[in-house]
Motif scaffolding. Structure first.
Motif, short mmCIF file in Angstrom:
data_model
loop_
_atom_site.label_atom_id
_atom_site.label_comp_id
_atom_site.label_asym_id
_atom_site.label_seq_id
_atom_site.Cartn_x
_atom_site.Cartn_y
_atom_site.Cartn_z
N LEU A 34 1.06 -1.18 -0.11
CA LEU A 34 0.00 0.10 0.21
C LEU A 34 0.97 1.12 -0.05
O LEU A 34 0.70 2.17 -0.74
N LEU A 35 2.02 1.43 0.90
CA LEU A 35 2.62 2.46 0.79
C LEU A 35 3.23 2.63 -0.40
O LEU A 35 3.53 3.68 -0.89
N MET A 36 3.87 1.44 -1.14
CA MET A 36 4.61 1.54 -2.33
C MET A 36 3.75 2.03 -3.47
O MET A 36 4.08 2.95 -4.10
N LEU A 37 2.44 1.57 -3.29
CA LEU A 37 1.41 1.91 -4.43
C LEU A 37 1.07 3.34 -4.58
O LEU A 37 1.32 4.32 -5.15
N ARG A 38 1.19 3.83 -2.96
CA ARG A 38 0.53 5.34 -2.81
C ARG A 38 1.65 6.00 -3.24
O ARG A 38 1.63 7.13 -3.86
N GLY A 39 3.23 5.65 -3.18
CA GLY A 39 4.09 6.37 -3.58
C GLY A 39 4.30 6.55 -5.25
O GLY A 39 4.54 7.44 -5.83
N LEU A 40 3.98 5.51 -5.70
CA LEU A 40 3.97 5.07 -7.14
C LEU A 40 3.06 6.09 -7.81
O LEU A 40 2.88 6.43 -8.94
N THR A 41 1.71 6.24 -7.24
CA THR A 41 0.82 7.12 -8.05
C THR A 41 1.37 8.50 -8.26
O THR A 41 0.72 9.24 -8.99
N GLN A 42 2.37 8.68 -7.38
CA GLN A 42 3.06 10.14 -7.70
C GLN A 42 4.08 10.30 -8.77
O GLN A 42 4.78 11.45 -9.01
N VAL A 43 4.58 9.30 -9.11
CA VAL A 43 5.80 9.23 -10.07
C VAL A 43 5.65 9.91 -11.31
O VAL A 43 4.29 10.29 -11.72
N SER A 44 6.42 10.60 -11.98
CA SER A 44 6.50 11.03 -13.40
C SER A 44 6.36 10.14 -14.45
O SER A 44 5.70 10.82 -15.54
N ASP A 45 6.33 9.15 -14.31
CA ASP A 45 5.80 8.36 -15.71
C ASP A 45 4.52 7.84 -15.45
O ASP A 45 3.78 7.40 -14.38
N ALA A 46 3.59 8.60 -16.25
CA ALA A 46 1.99 8.47 -16.20
C ALA A 46 1.59 6.81 -16.36
O ALA A 46 0.39 6.76 -15.64
N ARG A 47 2.22 6.04 -17.00
CA ARG A 47 1.68 4.58 -17.19
C ARG A 47 1.75 4.12 -15.74
O ARG A 47 1.03 3.52 -15.25
N MET A 48 3.07 4.36 -15.12
CA MET A 48 3.24 3.52 -13.91
C MET A 48 2.11 4.21 -12.93
O MET A 48 1.69 3.32 -12.12
N ALA B 84 -2.63 3.77 -9.50
CA ALA B 84 -3.80 4.51 -8.99
C ALA B 84 -4.95 3.51 -8.94
O ALA B 84 -5.66 3.49 -8.16
N LYS B 85 -4.95 2.57 -10.15
CA LYS B 85 -5.99 1.49 -9.98
C LYS B 85 -5.53 0.46 -9.01
O LYS B 85 -6.52 0.14 -8.29
N ALA B 86 -4.40 -0.02 -8.97
CA ALA B 86 -4.02 -0.95 -7.78
C ALA B 86 -4.42 -0.44 -6.24
O ALA B 86 -4.57 -1.25 -5.53
N VAL B 87 -3.96 0.74 -6.07
CA VAL B 87 -3.93 1.23 -4.65
C VAL B 87 -5.42 1.05 -4.17
O VAL B 87 -5.39 0.63 -2.92
N LYS B 88 -6.30 1.17 -4.80
CA LYS B 88 -7.54 1.02 -4.40
C LYS B 88 -7.97 -0.39 -3.92
O LYS B 88 -8.52 -0.81 -2.78
#
Lengths: 325, 250
Positions: free
Chosen positions: B106-120, B125-129
């Protein structure tokens, strides 16, 4: 059809009440949990809905057998979704049966000690990936034949559960047919697998509708009560008529040399399944009866500490919240 | 292999391996609700795998697909955390394994929603829910079973003790993490330890479980240097059909 040979109970109730009850059913009214109902109606429904629920639960096992070996990520996801739907169907059906005054745990105990049954079809093994197609195409296809009319059954909670179940089942059937199509358009080995699956599942699927009408002792009362909507032979014929052209489309041969189109009746003539084999499967001698019951019993026994632990925690929480009030 | 491909492969292998492990429970859960939840969680994770490995395969640009990566690689090319390939054991160990991972995930995905790579960011954003629900559910079960009966408590403590040495690997960063952090702003594993402790330790306390002593951490899953013996057996089952009929379309 996941309910086979449901023994219907005669009712010893007041004839006037019985007549009024029958009149409601004849008018097409739904019977709801708090309404008066004959004891026989209640007991027969518990048996029928319980058997259907158990079939959904045991039916997870032959598919679970392939979840871990699904050939692609997409197929794995689809199969998981299907198994999840089936457990969900079990849950609605147990809830529907609970409105008749029996608990899910009681019904589970009755399944585990053999007092209640599940559909004979789940006592056949799933040996290749094509069986995941055949189960969806044939087994779910046969189940839908019975379940679509049951959306109009007289008992309200059962009818409503069936509406949702039918939507999901018809999706499963299409998925199963899609697996078969891929196999039949594939390599020689895949085509061989598909034909082998049809060979093994054809007659067991026909058995799902229960014995021939001439040997079906319990149908009349259940049909009068509208908890059985069609006879076994009517549904079996409908299934054959629907399925044979699909097999032809797939390029597969139905394993019945006597299968012929009858111009006069407008139906296929076909060989009845081996009813002696059917009776053996019901008696516990199908290829997988013991494996299936062992698996369910093991899951229940090994899960006892989990259920007890969660119950104990919930009791402690209640005590804490009562003390705080 | 580029850093991006390695990074995506790690994410996808984590969800694939745990999703597969959970799918092994099919039809064998301790209660019907748990059968549904286990299948549902496995389904979420396999769906996430399709997205992560699909992206990894494209970024790799060698003409492979997500299925080729999932079904065609041997143990040494897998990049999942060792924790996730551990066998299911009893229901308690399965839930504890999920619990320890879900909160990191969860922490990892929350961080990944903020990355500059739009696809990642989109996949995250889908997985974090989905994973927020996984984390809630596993926490609830850890508390319920840890603070349940004597037996359920003992089994949960055993599970925690057994799995604890695999926790540390989640928080050990390497040059791939550093490179993706620099390039896209991806979370650095070392930075996740404190928020993970903040989330997990109070739940373990509520569950009346004792956090084991010792910071020893088995490593070798995310780098592929040394997996446990268990992964090979898992792949034997998972990949058998795909490999037995090469090139078949399913």
């Amino acid at each position: 059809m996941y309910a086979q040979m449901i023994k219907s109970e005669a009712s010893q109730d007041d004839p006037e009440k019985l007549a009024a009850f029958q009149a409601r059913i004849d008018r097409g009214e739904k019977i709801e949990p708090k309404d008066w109902m004959p004891e026989g109606y209640r007991k027969t429904l518990i048996r029928q809905i319980g058997q259907h629920a158990h079939s959904e639960i045991v039916g997870q096992l032959p598919e679970g057998n392939w979840v871990t070996r699904a050939p692609t990520l997409e197929r794995k996801a689809i199969l998981l979704a299907k198994v999840q739907d089936e457990a969900g169907h079990g849950l609605y059906l147990y809830c529907a049966a609970e409105t008749l005054g029996i608990s899910r745990d009681e019904m589970t105990e009755m399944l585990l000690d053999g007092r209640m049954k599940y559909s004979s079809i789940f006592n056949y093994p799933t040996l290749t990936w094509a069986d995941m197609g055949a189960v969806g195409w044939l087994v779910d296809g046969a189940a839908i034949m019975n379940q679509v009319p049951l959306q109009r059954t007289s008992y309200g909670p059962y009818a409503r559960a069936m509406v949702r179940i039918c939507k999901e089942e018809s999706f499963h059937q299409r998925q199963g047919f899609d697996v078969m199509m891929k196999m039949c358009q594939g390599s020689e080995a895949q085509k061989r697998m598909a034909q082998d699956a049809l060979n093994r599942f054809w007659f067991p699927s026909l058995m799902m509708f229960g014995p021939s009408d001439k040997d079906s002792k319990h149908s009349a009362q259940s049909m009068k009560w509208r908890i059985k909507m069609n006879t076994n032979d009517e549904l079996r014929q409908k299934f054959v008529d629907q399925t044979v052209p699909q097999a032809e489309y797939l390029g597969l041969t139905v394993p019945d040399p006597d299968l012929t189109w009858n111009e006069e009746t407008g139906h296929y003539d076909f060989t009845e399944p081996d009813w002696a084999e059917f009776m053996e499967v019901l008696a516990g001698n199908g290829p997988c009866n013991r494996d299936r019951m062992e698996a369910r019993n093991r899951a229940w026994d090994e899960g006892a500490w989990v259920r007890e632990g969660l119950m104990a925690h919930a009791t402690k929480q209640r005590a804490v919240s009562v003390a705080a009030e | 292999m580029s850093d991006l491909v390695t990074y995506l492969t790690r994410l996808g292998d984590n969800t694939l391996v745990l999703g597969h492990r959970l799918s092994e429970w099919c039809g064998r859960g301790p209660a019907l609700e748990e059968d549904i939840a286990l299948a549902n969680t496995a389904l979420d994770l396999i769906g996430q795998t399709q997205m992560w490995l699909g992206y990894a395969a494209e970024a790799e640009a060698k003409g492979r697909t997500a299925d080729d990566l999932a079904m065609g690689r041997d143990v040494w090319d897998f990049r999942n955390l060792l924790l996730l390939e551990q066998p299911n054991g009893d229901f308690g160990r399965t839930i504890m394994r999920s619990f320890l991972f879900d909160h990191w995930h969860l922490l990892m995905l929350r961080g990944l929603t903020q990355v500059s790579d739009a696809r990642m960011a989109g996949i995250a954003a889908k997985a974090v829910k989905e994973v927020a629900y996984h984390a809630d559910r596993s926490a609830e079960l850890v508390v319920g079973l840890g603070d349940g009966t004597e037996e359920s408590h003992r089994r949960m403590q055993d599970a925690l003790d057994r799995l604890w040495p695999y926790v540390g690997e989640m928080f050990i960063g390497d040059e791939v993490d550093a490179a993706t952090a620099a390039e896209f702003g991806a979370p650095v594993p070392d930075m996740l330890r404190a928020p993970w402790d903040d989330a997990v330790l109070p739940i373990l306390a509520q569950a009346t479980l004792t956090v084991p002593d010792g910071a020893f951490a088995h490593q070798g899953g995310k780098t592929g240097a040394r997996h446990t013996e268990h992964l090979g057996h898992m792949l034997t089952t998972m990949q058998w059909l795909h490999r037995a009929y090469p090139g078949a379309n399913w």
